[in-house]
Scaffold this active site. Structure first.
Site, mmCIF file in Angstrom:
data_model
loop_
_atom_site.group_PDB
_atom_site.id
_atom_site.type_symbol
_atom_site.label_atom_id
_atom_site.label_comp_id
_atom_site.label_asym_id
_atom_site.label_seq_id
_atom_site.Cartn_x
_atom_site.Cartn_y
_atom_site.Cartn_z
ATOM 1 N N ARG A 118 8.102 -2.686 3.079
ATOM 2 C CA ARG A 118 7.955 -1.279 2.721
ATOM 3 C C ARG A 118 7.252 -1.158 1.382
ATOM 4 O O ARG A 118 7.555 -1.880 0.430
ATOM 5 C CB ARG A 118 9.328 -0.588 2.631
ATOM 6 C CG ARG A 118 10.150 -0.607 3.899
ATOM 7 C CD ARG A 118 9.387 -0.026 5.092
ATOM 8 N NE ARG A 118 8.930 1.319 4.871
ATOM 9 C CZ ARG A 118 9.661 2.414 5.117
ATOM 10 N NH1 ARG A 118 10.887 2.285 5.573
ATOM 11 N NH2 ARG A 118 9.172 3.607 4.918
ATOM 12 N N GLU A 154 0.638 5.915 1.388
ATOM 13 C CA GLU A 154 -0.265 5.500 2.466
ATOM 14 C C GLU A 154 -0.826 6.720 3.194
ATOM 15 O O GLU A 154 -0.042 7.548 3.663
ATOM 16 C CB GLU A 154 0.472 4.593 3.456
ATOM 17 C CG GLU A 154 0.953 3.302 2.812
ATOM 18 C CD GLU A 154 1.856 2.486 3.712
ATOM 19 O OE1 GLU A 154 2.096 1.305 3.409
ATOM 20 O OE2 GLU A 154 2.352 3.029 4.732
ATOM 21 N N HIS A 193 -1.326 -1.539 6.586
ATOM 22 C CA HIS A 193 -0.039 -1.348 7.272
ATOM 23 C C HIS A 193 -0.165 -1.639 8.771
ATOM 24 O O HIS A 193 0.223 -0.836 9.621
ATOM 25 C CB HIS A 193 0.485 0.078 7.057
ATOM 26 C CG HIS A 193 1.967 0.183 7.219
ATOM 27 N ND1 HIS A 193 2.752 0.981 6.418
ATOM 28 C CD2 HIS A 193 2.828 -0.417 8.103
ATOM 29 C CE1 HIS A 193 4.025 0.881 6.799
ATOM 30 N NE2 HIS A 193 4.086 0.040 7.818
#
Length: 318
Positions: A234, A263, A285
């Site tokens: 994370r 993000e 990601h």
């Protein structure tokens, strides 16, 4: 009829089969949803599916028909769980779906950084191999993984899978005890000791107030072995400004990050200023995003909706 709203279809790859719940329902789907659009789009919805679109208490108060939220992810910090519990909205998340893809991505970053693949690739592109006049050249450090210490922060299913790969590569694997917590037993190594003695640090912890910025200036100063730091868990677990300082000071040998605090990253994110370094790799990601894993995630996500509508909710967080 049950009204189901999927707020961010675009966060699931196009190759994934978006099967729908078995019960009779009305299906409404959006590619992406901004926060200011949530309440309008979820009006009259009984079930909402979201990956990264937040559902906060002020939004939930204006959605009286909402009975269930299915999170298409393991992390659920985008949901106000306390508010959902208070107004009796069931929340389910997906679990254990990324047992192969995330560990593989973590080790892809580890291998690339430990052997300086990025730096050597760029050297070849820049003509340094030709200019060297030899069959090889040595512009970047190369280290074996065998015999090195792998420190894992996060002892869940993903952390355990990473440990299995590390052991298969003849690495010494240690799990860090929770930061600031003592007496967790012989399976755990004190947090500071793991930070001080690891050659590779891999993060696999959830993001809570207690884990936010758990790797910051103090921890970087403890890193006696100049480790590679990898985060496929994370964003927010690492203080990104402190990370850049650690890179500049040579306190770590490299950083491989698949997750960032914000993000997509904001233009002011300090990590963006060091992306040209050969010992820095940032991926968008996608550690979780093998096609096989995405299908597993979706099947579990829609399965929770099926189970809720059948009166047997699963993976509930409220």
């Amino acid at each position: 009829m049950t009204r189901i709203v999927f707020l961010d279809r675009g966060t699931i790859g196009p190759a994934v089969s978006i099967t729908r719940p078995k019960a009779k329902h009305e299906w409404v789907e959006f590619e992406q949803t901004d926060e200011h659009e949530v309440v309008q789009r979820c009006q009259s919805a009984n079930v909402v599916i979201t990956n990264k679109v937040p559902l906060r208490s002020d939004m939930l108060d204006r959605l009286p028909d909402l009975k269930m939220i299915s999170v298409a992810a393991t992390g659920y910090d985008v949901i106000d769980i306390a508010a959902c519990r208070e107004i009796e909205i069931a929340v389910s998340n997906v679990r254990g779906y990324a047992i192969n893809t995330v560990p593989e991505h973590a080790f892809a970053l580890i291998f690339a950084l430990r052997r300086n693949i990025v730096g050597y690739r760029q050297d070849v592109i820049d003509g340094k191999w030709h200019d060297s006049g030899q069959f090889c050249f040595f512009t970047h450090e190369i280290r074996d993984l065998a015999g090195s210490r792998l420190g894992i922060i996060g002892e869940g299913i993903i952390g355990q899978a990473v440990a299995s790969i590390g052991r298969a590569l003849s690495m010494e694997v240690v799990f860090a005890a929770h930061k600031g917590v003592q007496g967790l037993g012989p399976l755990y190594t004190p947090f500071d000791e793991v930070i001080e003695t690891s050659d590779v640090l891999s993060l696999h912890a959830p993001l809570f107030p207690s884990t936010r910025n758990m790797i910051s200036t103090r921890e970087f100063e403890l890193m006696k072995k100049r480790p590679i730091l990898v985060n496929t868990s994370r964003g927010g677990l690492v203080d990104e400004a402190a990370l850049v300082t650690a890179l500049e000071r040579g306190q770590i040998a490299g950083a491989g990050f698949d997750v960032l605090t914000s993000e997509p990253p904001k233009v002011c994110n300090p990590l963006l200023s060091v992306l040209d370094r050969p010992n820095v790799i940032v991926t968008p990601h996608v550690a979780w995003a093998s096609e096989e894993t995405q299908q597993t995630l979706w099947d579990q996500c829609v399965g929770h909706v099926d189970n809720f509508l059948a009166g047997v909710p699963t993976n509930t967080l409220t």
